[in-house]
Enzyme design. Structure first.
Site, PDB file in Angstrom:
ATOM      1  N   ALA A 214       0.844  -1.190   0.000  1.00 51.13           N
ATOM      2  CA  ALA A 214       0.000   0.000   0.000  1.00 51.13           C
ATOM      3  C   ALA A 214       0.880   1.240   0.000  1.00 51.13           C
ATOM      4  O   ALA A 214       1.354   1.676   1.061  1.00 51.13           O
ATOM      5  CB  ALA A 214      -0.919  -0.017   1.216  1.00 51.13           C
TER       6      ALA A 214
ATOM      7  N   THR B 257       0.483   3.927  -2.986  1.00 54.16           N
ATOM      8  CA  THR B 257      -0.155   5.021  -3.723  1.00 54.16           C
ATOM      9  C   THR B 257      -1.276   5.659  -2.913  1.00 54.16           C
ATOM     10  O   THR B 257      -2.076   4.969  -2.287  1.00 54.16           O
ATOM     11  CB  THR B 257      -0.720   4.493  -5.054  1.00 54.16           C
ATOM     12  OG1 THR B 257       0.339   3.879  -5.795  1.00 54.16           O
ATOM     13  CG2 THR B 257      -1.313   5.626  -5.882  1.00 54.16           C
TER      14      THR B 257
ATOM     15  N   GLY C 243      -0.430   9.949  -6.123  1.00 58.11           N
ATOM     16  CA  GLY C 243      -0.135   9.084  -7.264  1.00 58.11           C
ATOM     17  C   GLY C 243       1.228   8.438  -7.150  1.00 58.11           C
ATOM     18  O   GLY C 243       1.555   7.795  -6.155  1.00 58.11           O
TER      19      GLY C 243
ATOM     20  N   PHE D  76      -5.718   2.341  -5.522  1.00 61.93           N
ATOM     21  CA  PHE D  76      -5.171   1.491  -6.586  1.00 61.93           C
ATOM     22  C   PHE D  76      -4.281   0.389  -6.007  1.00 61.93           C
ATOM     23  O   PHE D  76      -3.199   0.105  -6.527  1.00 61.93           O
ATOM     24  CB  PHE D  76      -4.395   2.323  -7.614  1.00 61.93           C
ATOM     25  CG  PHE D  76      -5.210   3.403  -8.256  1.00 61.93           C
ATOM     26  CD1 PHE D  76      -6.481   3.156  -8.734  1.00 61.93           C
ATOM     27  CD2 PHE D  76      -4.699   4.695  -8.376  1.00 61.93           C
ATOM     28  CE1 PHE D  76      -7.240   4.160  -9.322  1.00 61.93           C
ATOM     29  CE2 PHE D  76      -5.453   5.707  -8.966  1.00 61.93           C
ATOM     30  CZ  PHE D  76      -6.723   5.440  -9.431  1.00 61.93           C
TER      31      PHE D  76
ATOM     32  N   GLN E 252       2.645  -9.965 -48.134  1.00 58.08           N
ATOM     33  CA  GLN E 252       3.871  -9.344 -47.634  1.00 58.08           C
ATOM     34  C   GLN E 252       3.593  -8.359 -46.493  1.00 58.08           C
ATOM     35  O   GLN E 252       4.364  -8.263 -45.542  1.00 58.08           O
ATOM     36  CB  GLN E 252       4.608  -8.626 -48.763  1.00 58.08           C
ATOM     37  CG  GLN E 252       5.998  -8.140 -48.348  1.00 58.08           C
ATOM     38  CD  GLN E 252       6.721  -7.429 -49.481  1.00 58.08           C
ATOM     39  OE1 GLN E 252       6.300  -6.363 -49.902  1.00 58.08           O
ATOM     40  NE2 GLN E 252       7.803  -8.036 -49.966  1.00 58.08           N
TER      41      GLN E 252
ATOM     42  N   GLN F  32      -5.329  -5.881 -35.158  1.00 59.44           N
ATOM     43  CA  GLN F  32      -5.415  -5.449 -36.554  1.00 59.44           C
ATOM     44  C   GLN F  32      -5.310  -6.635 -37.506  1.00 59.44           C
ATOM     45  O   GLN F  32      -6.020  -6.714 -38.510  1.00 59.44           O
ATOM     46  CB  GLN F  32      -4.309  -4.432 -36.844  1.00 59.44           C
ATOM     47  CG  GLN F  32      -4.580  -3.532 -38.038  1.00 59.44           C
ATOM     48  CD  GLN F  32      -5.736  -2.576 -37.797  1.00 59.44           C
ATOM     49  OE1 GLN F  32      -6.020  -2.221 -36.648  1.00 59.44           O
ATOM     50  NE2 GLN F  32      -6.419  -2.179 -38.851  1.00 59.44           N
ATOM     51  N   ILE F  33      -4.439  -7.578 -37.192  1.00 56.57           N
ATOM     52  CA  ILE F  33      -4.273  -8.760 -38.045  1.00 56.57           C
ATOM     53  C   ILE F  33      -5.531  -9.628 -38.016  1.00 56.57           C
ATOM     54  O   ILE F  33      -5.954 -10.166 -39.049  1.00 56.57           O
ATOM     55  CB  ILE F  33      -3.030  -9.565 -37.603  1.00 56.57           C
ATOM     56  CG1 ILE F  33      -1.745  -8.789 -37.988  1.00 56.57           C
ATOM     57  CG2 ILE F  33      -3.020 -10.955 -38.251  1.00 56.57           C
ATOM     58  CD1 ILE F  33      -0.473  -9.419 -37.453  1.00 56.57           C
TER      59      ILE F  33
ATOM     60  N   GLU G 169       3.261   0.367 -10.917  1.00 53.20           N
ATOM     61  CA  GLU G 169       4.682   0.338 -10.550  1.00 53.20           C
ATOM     62  C   GLU G 169       5.448   1.511 -11.162  1.00 53.20           C
ATOM     63  O   GLU G 169       6.619   1.380 -11.514  1.00 53.20           O
ATOM     64  CB  GLU G 169       5.327  -0.993 -10.958  1.00 53.20           C
ATOM     65  CG  GLU G 169       4.915  -2.167 -10.108  1.00 53.20           C
ATOM     66  CD  GLU G 169       5.130  -1.911  -8.629  1.00 53.20           C
ATOM     67  OE1 GLU G 169       6.250  -2.075  -8.148  1.00 53.20           O
ATOM     68  OE2 GLU G 169       4.154  -1.522  -7.958  1.00 53.20           O
TER      69      GLU G 169
ATOM     70  N   GLU H 101       6.075   7.625 -17.810  1.00 49.92           N
ATOM     71  CA  GLU H 101       6.706   8.941 -17.655  1.00 49.92           C
ATOM     72  C   GLU H 101       7.649   8.967 -16.452  1.00 49.92           C
ATOM     73  O   GLU H 101       8.731   9.559 -16.504  1.00 49.92           O
ATOM     74  CB  GLU H 101       5.627  10.023 -17.507  1.00 49.92           C
ATOM     75  CG  GLU H 101       4.833  10.304 -18.774  1.00 49.92           C
ATOM     76  CD  GLU H 101       3.725   9.292 -19.038  1.00 49.92           C
ATOM     77  OE1 GLU H 101       3.152   9.303 -20.141  1.00 49.92           O
ATOM     78  OE2 GLU H 101       3.423   8.486 -18.117  1.00 49.92           O
TER      79      GLU H 101
END
Length: 384
Positions: free
Chosen positions: A124, A126, A131, A156, A281, A338-339, A365, A369
């Site tokens: 515990a 955060t 944050g 969180f 391709q 997408q595939i 974790e 940033e």
């Protein structure tokens, strides 16, 4: 320089892969995902086989392996299924703080049950107003007679409603300058009077894992629940983050590999315009890019784990591994969708869930940033 796993590490990898293939039932996974249910029965089986706390010493229930062997397990779990993989890899979260800094009595009391699959742990750190910034804690732990009295809120918190005990970072000296020099890590057990855990729902991903808010209202614990040296909590947590970032990188790596596996399998079977999708391709180039990104992330993650096992603390390297592996997990899972096209958007085909679960590896974790800040600080420091 040897880039090969040892025979023992390959055996661990193979055993975990076979366990996951045999136990991770797709129908149950979909049910647990939809009902936000923790996979308790699989956790118990994994612990019985020694997959939980494998990096603990034998006297504390583990097998005496290193961080490297532990992340091999995490990678394989998440490769087979992102939801179960993350849930299983986090059942011992923050127990390493006890392993690194706790007393022998604390280690026996808490680590052995974790390794046996009897306890789930949580950290515990955060807070709602801070944050990723742990330099100042609003949660306080003040001494009264033979106890700490804890007040505050944490948010969180992974395993929040499941955990049997918590490692809580508290401000114990409100007059310390700078403030982080007055912090301690303190053990709080489930059921302690004044402690409440509230599940945070609904959420985008990791739905088999509990994420909660903790409320501490005059929570009283013995002074013996202090972990390590008084007012060293901030530094303990920073050292733990160096270890935990590698585990999150391994989660991301496994998720990326799992999404890739499914994309390749689909592309080999799917017929479009009279040809298999894999014969185009553009599909081949997508797969080539995905495989290259995964291999790069794997090398960085493995190096970070190996380096930690050499007793070297390198925040720059562990931050690089987490930041890059998380980024790759999101990108590879996105390309896998997408595939698969429209099927990729359907829960049954798994990659949409891998995508949702991948995103958290760029957030918890320490956000990506924050990782960049750590890397930059190390680089600038060396230039001075």
């Amino acid at each position: 320089m040897d880039f090969e796993l040892t025979a023992e590490q390959k055996d661990i990898q193979k055993t975990v892969r076979e366990f996951a293939e045999g136990e991770f039932d797709k129908e149950k996974i979909l049910e647990w995902e939809q009902t936000h249910t923790f996979p308790k029965e699989i956790w118990k089986k994994a612990a019985k086989l020694g997959f939980i706390g494998i990096h603990f010493p034998e006297e504390y229930g583990g097998q005496g392996y290193g961080i490297f062997e532990n992340i091999l397990i995490v990678e394989e779990f998440c490769r087979r299924d992102s939801g179960i993989g993350i849930a299983l890899s986090l059942v011992d979260f923050s127990s390493e703080l006890i392993l690194r800094f706790g007393t022998d009595e604390q280690k026996k009391k808490y680590l052995i049950p974790v390794a046996r699959g009897e306890f789930i742990s949580a950290g515990a750190y955060t807070e709602p107003d801070h944050g990723s910034d742990i330099t100042l804690m609003a949660t306080t732990a003040l001494k009264q007679d033979d106890s700490f009295v804890i007040n505050g809120t944490k948010t969180f918190i992974t395993n929040g409603t499941l955990a049997d005990f918590f490692v809580v970072l508290c401000q114990t000296d409100p007059n310390a300058t700078p403030s982080y020099r007055g912090q301690c890590t303190i053990l709080v057990e489930k059921g302690t009077k004044g402690l409440e855990a509230t599940e945070i729902m609904p959420k985008m991903g990791i739905r088999m894992t509990s994420t909660a808010e903790l409320s501490f209202s005059d929570v009283r614990v013995p002074l013996t629940h202090l972990i390590g040296v008084e007012n060293r909590g901030f530094y303990q947590v920073l050292e733990f983050f160096d270890e935990s970032r590698i585990e999150i990188a391994a989660q991301a790596l496994g998720i990326a590999q799992g999404a890739f596996d499914r994309a390749v399998d689909y592309a080999k079977k799917r017929i479009q315009f009279g040809r298999k999708l894999v014969d185009f391709q553009i599909t081949q180039h997508k797969l080539a890019d995905m495989a290259t990104k995964i291999e790069t992330a794997r090398l960085l993650t493995y190096k970070a784990a190996w380096n930690y096992d050499q007793k070297r603390i390198d925040p720059k390297l562990t931050s690089m591994a987490k930041m890059f592996a998380g980024k790759i997990a999101v990108e590879v899972a996105d390309e896998a969708i997408q595939i698969l096209g429209g099927y990729g958007y359907i829960t049954e085909y798994e990659v949409e869930r891998f995508y949702r679960d991948a995103k958290i590896t760029e957030i918890y974790e320490g956000t990506k940033e924050i990782q960049k800040n750590t890397i930059a600080s190390a680089l600038i420091g060396k230039l001075k």
